[in-house]
Design an enzyme around this catalytic site. Structure first.
Site, PDB file in Angstrom:
ATOM      1  N   PHE A 132       9.701  -0.153  -6.770  1.00  0.00           N
ATOM      2  CA  PHE A 132       8.560  -0.516  -8.124  1.00  0.00           C
ATOM      3  C   PHE A 132       7.182  -0.015  -7.808  1.00  0.00           C
ATOM      4  O   PHE A 132       6.602  -0.416  -6.878  1.00  0.00           O
ATOM      5  CB  PHE A 132       8.683  -1.873  -8.417  1.00  0.00           C
ATOM      6  CG  PHE A 132       7.919  -2.370  -9.524  1.00  0.00           C
ATOM      7  CD1 PHE A 132       8.917  -2.173 -10.726  1.00  0.00           C
ATOM      8  CD2 PHE A 132       6.610  -2.639  -9.894  1.00  0.00           C
ATOM      9  CE1 PHE A 132       8.098  -2.334 -12.091  1.00  0.00           C
ATOM     10  CE2 PHE A 132       6.082  -2.646 -11.176  1.00  0.00           C
ATOM     11  CZ  PHE A 132       6.692  -2.555 -12.280  1.00  0.00           C
ATOM     12  N   ASP A 217       2.804   2.187  -0.519  1.00  0.00           N
ATOM     13  CA  ASP A 217       2.387   1.173  -1.715  1.00  0.00           C
ATOM     14  C   ASP A 217       2.392  -0.241  -1.339  1.00  0.00           C
ATOM     15  O   ASP A 217       3.455  -0.779  -1.143  1.00  0.00           O
ATOM     16  CB  ASP A 217       3.596   1.519  -2.842  1.00  0.00           C
ATOM     17  CG  ASP A 217       3.164   0.543  -4.266  1.00  0.00           C
ATOM     18  OD1 ASP A 217       2.356  -0.272  -3.991  1.00  0.00           O
ATOM     19  OD2 ASP A 217       3.503   0.725  -5.344  1.00  0.00           O
ATOM     20  N   LYS A 246      -3.265  -5.856  -6.911  1.00  0.00           N
ATOM     21  CA  LYS A 246      -2.795  -7.506  -7.017  1.00  0.00           C
ATOM     22  C   LYS A 246      -4.096  -8.087  -6.542  1.00  0.00           C
ATOM     23  O   LYS A 246      -4.844  -8.640  -7.363  1.00  0.00           O
ATOM     24  CB  LYS A 246      -1.744  -7.653  -6.405  1.00  0.00           C
ATOM     25  CG  LYS A 246      -0.464  -7.001  -7.344  1.00  0.00           C
ATOM     26  CD  LYS A 246       0.942  -7.658  -7.102  1.00  0.00           C
ATOM     27  CE  LYS A 246       1.886  -7.063  -7.644  1.00  0.00           C
ATOM     28  NZ  LYS A 246       2.370  -7.875  -9.095  1.00  0.00           N
TER      29      LYS A 246
HETATM   30  N1  PLP Z   1       3.542  -1.345  -7.003  1.00  0.00           N
HETATM   31  C1  PLP Z   1       4.010  -2.451  -6.588  1.00  0.00           C
HETATM   32  C2  PLP Z   1       4.707  -2.709  -5.369  1.00  0.00           C
HETATM   33  C3  PLP Z   1       4.241  -3.433  -7.512  1.00  0.00           C
HETATM   34  O1  PLP Z   1       4.712  -4.798  -6.968  1.00  0.00           O
HETATM   35  C4  PLP Z   1       3.480  -3.726  -8.542  1.00  0.00           C
HETATM   36  C5  PLP Z   1       3.445  -4.446  -9.543  1.00  0.00           C
HETATM   37  O2  PLP Z   1       4.320  -5.460  -9.359  1.00  0.00           O
HETATM   38  C6  PLP Z   1       2.870  -2.241  -8.999  1.00  0.00           C
HETATM   39  C7  PLP Z   1       2.978  -1.253  -7.937  1.00  0.00           C
HETATM   40  C8  PLP Z   1       2.414  -2.171 -10.264  1.00  0.00           C
HETATM   41  O3  PLP Z   1       0.965  -2.796 -10.274  1.00  0.00           O
HETATM   42  P1  PLP Z   1       0.479  -3.423 -11.700  1.00  0.00           P
HETATM   43  O4  PLP Z   1       1.322  -4.359 -12.418  1.00  0.00           O
HETATM   44  O5  PLP Z   1      -0.890  -3.974 -11.325  1.00  0.00           O
HETATM   45  O6  PLP Z   1       0.237  -1.930 -12.602  1.00  0.00           O
END
Ligand code: PLP
Length: 393
Positions: A132, A217, A246
């Site tokens: 994700f 990520d 986050k």
């Molecule tokens: N990357 C990871 C690993 C995430 O868990 C998330 C959100 O849950 C995102 C990217 C996307 O972040 P945002 O919701 O702030 O766009």
């Protein structure tokens, strides 16, 4: 009309809201209008690392808001510079780009990879199945889960997904045309799935051989959640690019891309930018967040209480082997995989005033504020021990 009815008539139906209306928070508890306290193992989905009502955070936000809330990136801004310096000092990275969210950090990292790749004749981007990275088109191009992708194509060319931890697939897929490999060391939304040591080692070896970029990520796993500042540290990986978001802004929207020395000049003036990214109020909050997590014992707390949480969840697995398939995670990023759907357990915990979240349908996920104590873990695990016997497999 209730607030829920008004919401249903005014919003796109993208969210499934919990049936609780929260009016305030304090420490690791959220409160509804009737004064009920909810123990928070959701943490605003890994955002509220310092819990609720942190006085230093509130003060930093108020002080910066009184100075200026927004002036645009045409101006140099002290809170941005100080936060970038703090991130560099903690991580050793060379340069920082601030944005507003995780998905924007993914997009910026993708653009940087593309720019570097086009100068080096590399057009393939490898990512992991079940990952994700956000909801925007670039992020979706890296992902495979049909729940997020179906109906939204076509996606970016040149993105190839392989199963996490499949060393053979990794060997087959990367090569001289690979620009970058994107990964989460612990897949969060994918169900708290960890990278295996063998896969991490092979990834590092292949990167040395072919010279592609590693992009971690760390939007969910970073900034102390796993007991180290970056989860990559647990796996012996030193990514070229790291994405963060986050918890960074203490609840205000803030994301960041950290970049190694060799990539610091890839993007030139005008190549990338944002109106709101690096908002000074969010950056002022970010300085407090980093200071508390790194210098005031919060990361150590995440490591020790996280170890206790995993130990207690593993005891539950021993007690309920027919129901609990696996217990996974690091620090305060923990998951319990069930043989059945997790929603009834989420509902039962909510009745007992404990907030959690379910990912991948069968995984109970725990992402509490990093300030929780062992007594809160006991409260959660006692509630689970009371609930699980009634769950039929
Ligand atoms: N990357 C990871 C690993 C995430 O868990 C998330 C959100 O849950 C995102 C990217 C996307 O972040 P945002 O919701 O702030 O766009």
């Amino acid at each position: 009309m209730t607030l829920f009815e008004r919401e249903a008539q005014s919003f796109l139906s993208t969210y499934r809201r919990l049936p609780v209306e929260i009016v305030r928070g304090e420490g690791v508890y959220l409160y509804d209008a009737q004064g009920n306290a909810y123990l928070d193992f959701l943490g605003g989905v890994a955002v509220n690392a310092l819990g609720y009502g942190h006085a230093g955070l509130q003060q930093a936000i108020a002080e910066q808001a009184a100075r200026y809330i927004h002036i645009s990136n045409y101006f140099i801004q002290q809170p941005q510079v100080e936060l970038a310096e703090a991130l560099k000092q903690i991580t050793g990275y060379s340069r920082v780009f601030f944005c507003n969210s995780g998905t924007e950090a993914t997009e910026g990292a993708l653009k940087l990879v593309r720019k570097w790749g086009s100068a080096n004749s590399r057009s393939h981007i490898v990512a992991m199945e079940n990952s994700f990275h956000g909801r925007t088109m670039g992020a979706l191009s890296l992902m495979t889960n049909p729940d997020y992708r179906e109906g939204f194509g076509p996606f970016l060319d040149g993105c190839i997904a392989i199963p996490l931890n499949d060393v053979e697939a990794l060997n087959r897929t990367v090569g001289p045309e690979t620009a970058a490999v994107f990964f989460e060391c612990i897949q969060g939304e994918g169900g708290v799935v960890e990278m295996s040591p063998a896969f991490a080692e092979r990834l590092a070896t292949l990167r040395r051989q072919f010279g592609f970029l590693l992009v971690a990520d760390e939007v969910q796993s970073g900034i102390g959640r796993t007991g180290r500042f970056l989860a990559s540290e647990h796996y012996g990986l030193t990514p070229d690019i790291v994405t963060l978001a986050k918890p960074l802004g203490g609840g205000l929207p803030l994301g960041a891309i950290l970049v190694s020395q060799q990539l610091k000049d890839v993007l030139k003036p005008g190549n990338h930018g944002t109106t709101f990214g690096g908002n000074p109020v969010a950056c002022a909050a970010g300085k407090v967040v980093l200071n508390e997590i790194v210098h005031n014992g919060v990361m150590e707390n995440a490591a020790s209480v996280g170890a206790y949480l995993l130990q207690q969840l593993k005891s539950l697995q021993c007690e309920f082997p027919a129901l609990v398939k696996d217990v996974r995670g690091k620090g305060l990023m923990a998951g319990v995989e069930l043989v059945t759907e997790g929603k009834p357990i989420l509902d039962a915990l909510l009745e007992r005033k404990i907030l959690i979240n379910v990912t991948s349908k069968t995984v109970l996920r725990f992402l509490p504020p990093l300030i929780i104590r062992p007594t809160h873990v006991d409260q959660l695990c006692n509630a689970l021990a009371a609930i699980l016997p009634a769950i039929s497999v």
